[in-house]
Design a protein around this motif. Structure first.
Motif, mmCIF file in Angstrom:
data_model
loop_
_atom_site.group_PDB
_atom_site.id
_atom_site.type_symbol
_atom_site.label_atom_id
_atom_site.label_comp_id
_atom_site.label_asym_id
_atom_site.label_seq_id
_atom_site.Cartn_x
_atom_site.Cartn_y
_atom_site.Cartn_z
ATOM 1 N N LEU A 81 0.815 -1.209 0.000
ATOM 2 C CA LEU A 81 0.000 0.000 0.000
ATOM 3 C C LEU A 81 0.854 1.268 0.000
ATOM 4 C CD1 LEU A 81 -2.776 -1.090 2.492
ATOM 5 C CD2 LEU A 81 -3.141 -0.334 0.134
ATOM 6 N N GLU A 82 0.359 2.261 -0.750
ATOM 7 C CA GLU A 82 0.980 3.578 -0.798
ATOM 8 C C GLU A 82 -0.029 4.595 -0.275
ATOM 9 O OE1 GLU A 82 2.104 4.239 -4.849
ATOM 10 O OE2 GLU A 82 3.468 2.502 -4.913
ATOM 11 N N LEU A 83 0.494 5.754 0.139
ATOM 12 C CA LEU A 83 -0.399 6.791 0.671
ATOM 13 C C LEU A 83 -1.471 7.162 -0.352
ATOM 14 C CD1 LEU A 83 2.150 9.181 2.451
ATOM 15 C CD2 LEU A 83 0.693 7.420 3.492
ATOM 16 N N GLY A 84 -1.109 7.149 -1.619
ATOM 17 C CA GLY A 84 -2.036 7.515 -2.690
ATOM 18 C C GLY A 84 -3.143 6.517 -2.917
ATOM 19 N N ASP A 85 -3.074 5.376 -2.259
ATOM 20 C CA ASP A 85 -4.147 4.376 -2.394
ATOM 21 C C ASP A 85 -5.326 4.701 -1.484
ATOM 22 O OD1 ASP A 85 -1.681 1.706 -2.619
ATOM 23 O OD2 ASP A 85 -2.535 2.991 -4.191
ATOM 24 N N SER A 86 -5.159 5.698 -0.632
ATOM 25 C CA SER A 86 -6.277 6.116 0.222
ATOM 26 C C SER A 86 -7.419 6.592 -0.657
ATOM 27 C CB SER A 86 -5.840 7.250 1.152
ATOM 28 O OG SER A 86 -4.875 6.808 2.067
ATOM 29 N N ALA A 87 -8.572 5.987 -0.486
ATOM 30 C CA ALA A 87 -9.692 6.265 -1.391
ATOM 31 C C ALA A 87 -10.932 5.565 -0.887
ATOM 32 C CB ALA A 87 -9.367 5.782 -2.807
ATOM 33 N N LEU A 88 -12.035 5.878 -1.569
ATOM 34 C CA LEU A 88 -13.267 5.121 -1.400
ATOM 35 C C LEU A 88 -13.302 4.100 -2.526
ATOM 36 C CD1 LEU A 88 -16.057 4.853 0.094
ATOM 37 C CD2 LEU A 88 -16.968 6.362 -1.700
ATOM 38 N N TYR A 89 -13.416 2.839 -2.192
ATOM 39 C CA TYR A 89 -13.468 1.775 -3.196
ATOM 40 C C TYR A 89 -14.910 1.292 -3.314
ATOM 41 C CZ TYR A 89 -8.460 1.954 -3.336
ATOM 42 O OH TYR A 89 -7.172 2.400 -3.499
ATOM 43 N N LEU A 90 -15.438 1.445 -4.507
ATOM 44 C CA LEU A 90 -16.830 1.110 -4.772
ATOM 45 C C LEU A 90 -16.922 -0.133 -5.641
ATOM 46 C CD1 LEU A 90 -18.037 4.731 -5.574
ATOM 47 C CD2 LEU A 90 -18.803 3.365 -3.631
ATOM 48 N N CYS A 91 -17.852 -0.969 -5.280
ATOM 49 C CA CYS A 91 -18.136 -2.173 -6.038
ATOM 50 C C CYS A 91 -19.531 -2.016 -6.650
ATOM 51 C CB CYS A 91 -18.075 -3.368 -5.084
ATOM 52 S SG CYS A 91 -18.884 -4.847 -5.659
ATOM 53 N N ALA A 92 -19.698 -2.515 -7.863
ATOM 54 C CA ALA A 92 -20.997 -2.433 -8.527
ATOM 55 C C ALA A 92 -21.324 -3.762 -9.177
ATOM 56 C CB ALA A 92 -20.986 -1.332 -9.580
ATOM 57 N N SER A 93 -22.593 -4.136 -9.128
ATOM 58 C CA SER A 93 -22.986 -5.384 -9.788
ATOM 59 C C SER A 93 -23.994 -5.106 -10.890
ATOM 60 C CB SER A 93 -23.530 -6.400 -8.781
ATOM 61 O OG SER A 93 -24.858 -6.098 -8.374
ATOM 62 N N SER A 94 -24.039 -6.014 -11.844
ATOM 63 C CA SER A 94 -24.910 -5.849 -12.996
ATOM 64 C C SER A 94 -25.402 -7.201 -13.480
ATOM 65 C CB SER A 94 -24.143 -5.128 -14.112
ATOM 66 O OG SER A 94 -24.902 -5.041 -15.294
ATOM 67 N N SER A 95 -26.616 -7.212 -13.979
ATOM 68 C CA SER A 95 -27.138 -8.453 -14.569
ATOM 69 C C SER A 95 -27.259 -8.335 -16.076
ATOM 70 C CB SER A 95 -28.502 -8.794 -13.976
ATOM 71 O OG SER A 95 -29.444 -7.786 -14.311
ATOM 72 N N THR A 96 -27.688 -7.167 -16.521
ATOM 73 C CA THR A 96 -27.969 -6.998 -17.946
ATOM 74 C C THR A 96 -26.773 -6.480 -18.731
ATOM 75 O OG1 THR A 96 -28.698 -4.732 -17.638
ATOM 76 C CG2 THR A 96 -30.356 -6.460 -17.398
ATOM 77 N N GLY A 97 -25.799 -5.978 -18.011
ATOM 78 C CA GLY A 97 -24.654 -5.392 -18.702
ATOM 79 C C GLY A 97 -24.834 -3.924 -19.006
ATOM 80 N N SER A 98 -25.980 -3.353 -18.685
ATOM 81 C CA SER A 98 -26.156 -1.914 -18.899
ATOM 82 C C SER A 98 -25.994 -1.187 -17.572
ATOM 83 C CB SER A 98 -27.505 -1.622 -19.555
ATOM 84 O OG SER A 98 -28.570 -2.155 -18.780
ATOM 85 N N GLU A 99 -27.064 -1.055 -16.800
ATOM 86 C CA GLU A 99 -26.917 -0.305 -15.543
ATOM 87 C C GLU A 99 -26.187 -1.130 -14.484
ATOM 88 O OE1 GLU A 99 -29.847 -1.092 -16.874
ATOM 89 O OE2 GLU A 99 -31.299 -1.719 -15.374
ATOM 90 N N GLN A 100 -25.438 -0.415 -13.652
ATOM 91 C CA GLN A 100 -24.698 -1.012 -12.549
ATOM 92 C C GLN A 100 -25.235 -0.453 -11.237
ATOM 93 O OE1 GLN A 100 -20.452 -0.599 -13.168
ATOM 94 N NE2 GLN A 100 -20.594 -1.375 -15.255
ATOM 95 N N TYR A 101 -25.332 -1.322 -10.246
ATOM 96 C CA TYR A 101 -25.834 -0.948 -8.933
ATOM 97 C C TYR A 101 -24.679 -1.026 -7.935
ATOM 98 C CZ TYR A 101 -30.326 -1.431 -11.182
ATOM 99 O OH TYR A 101 -31.378 -1.283 -12.046
ATOM 100 N N PHE A 102 -24.512 0.051 -7.201
ATOM 101 C CA PHE A 102 -23.335 0.185 -6.359
ATOM 102 C C PHE A 102 -23.586 -0.197 -4.905
ATOM 103 C CE2 PHE A 102 -20.051 2.308 -8.876
ATOM 104 C CZ PHE A 102 -20.766 2.625 -10.010
ATOM 105 N N GLY A 103 -22.529 -0.652 -4.259
ATOM 106 C CA GLY A 103 -22.528 -0.881 -2.830
ATOM 107 C C GLY A 103 -22.181 0.399 -2.090
ATOM 108 N N PRO A 104 -22.146 0.349 -0.762
ATOM 109 C CA PRO A 104 -21.884 1.546 0.040
ATOM 110 C C PRO A 104 -20.424 1.970 0.052
ATOM 111 C CG PRO A 104 -22.145 -0.345 1.454
ATOM 112 C CD PRO A 104 -22.457 -0.818 0.067
ATOM 113 N N GLY A 105 -19.538 1.108 -0.443
ATOM 114 C CA GLY A 105 -18.127 1.456 -0.515
ATOM 115 C C GLY A 105 -17.336 1.057 0.714
#
Lengths: 111, 114
Positions: A81-105
């Protein structure tokens, strides 16, 4: 249906350590994508997994890796890990391949 | 490569009034999707509305509607009857049909004044 869940929600790590973040997609969704959000760079795509295979990858160093399990749950790992890796990491799931639904991060702080 | 630009870093609106957020994009693909996402202080990214590029009709979801100008590569979001709960960062995003990544704009911080 339950939404996308991410664990842990907050994490503090020291430079040089490694970290693993977890994401459980919406039931039935087979695609999981990961994004990094920082004040300076905004939202950037890390990678996408579909049926346990990495299908697409963003422009991040090899320290960032991921995998997907047979139940579609995904993990993301950051090594050295580097200091620059500090961030909000978001995960998103999709079924159709178009819209993505995100988690809380997951809010990662590297000290 | 795809790009998305939001030229308004901040916007404000009075409660019950209407506000329009702007977004322009660029892609060489002909088949793509456009989205508006809302990110409140909780940081949860919420899908507000989506538009398929092949559809001429503008998408509408309750108080939210878009003005999709394909030739101009413009995709604005109109929020009618603004509510305090609409206060958030709004992101415009593009996804080409042949790919899986979302390309986001810089975001517009919307403030709703009572």
């Amino acid at each position: 249906k339950a939404g996308v869940t991410q664990t842990p929600r907050y994490l503090i790590k020291t430079r040089g350590q490694q970290v693993t973040l977890s994401c459980s997609p919406i039931s039935g969704h087979r695609s999981v994508s990961w994004y990094q959000q920082t004040p300076g760079q905004g939202l950037q795509f890390l990678f996408e997994y579909f049926s346990e295979t990495q299908r697409n990858k963003g422009n991040f160093p090899g320290r960032f890796s991921g995998r997907q399990f047979s139940n579609s749950r995904s993990e993301m790992n950051v090594s050295t890990l580097e200091l620059g890796d500090s961030a909000l990491y978001l995960c998103a799931s999709s079924s159709t391949g178009s819209e993505q639904y995100f988690g809380p991060g997951t809010r990662l702080t590297v000290t | 490569a795809q790009t998305v630009t939001q030229s308004q870093p901040e916007m404000s609106v009075q409660e019950a009034e209407t506000v329009t957020l702007s977004c322009t994009y660029d892609t060489s693909e002909s088949d793509y999707y456009l989205f508006w996402y809302k990110q409140p202080p909780s940081r949860q990214m919420i899908l507000v509305i989506r538009q398929e590029a092949y559809k001429q009709q503008n998408a509408t979801e309750n108080r939210f509607s878009v003005n999709f100008q394909k030739a101009a590569k413009s995709f604005s979001l109109k929020i009618s009857d603004s509510q305090l709960g609409d206060a958030a960062m709004y992101f415009c995003a593009l996804k080409v049909a042949s790919g899986s990544r979302l390309t986001f704009g810089e975001g517009t911080q919307l403030t709703v004044n009572p």
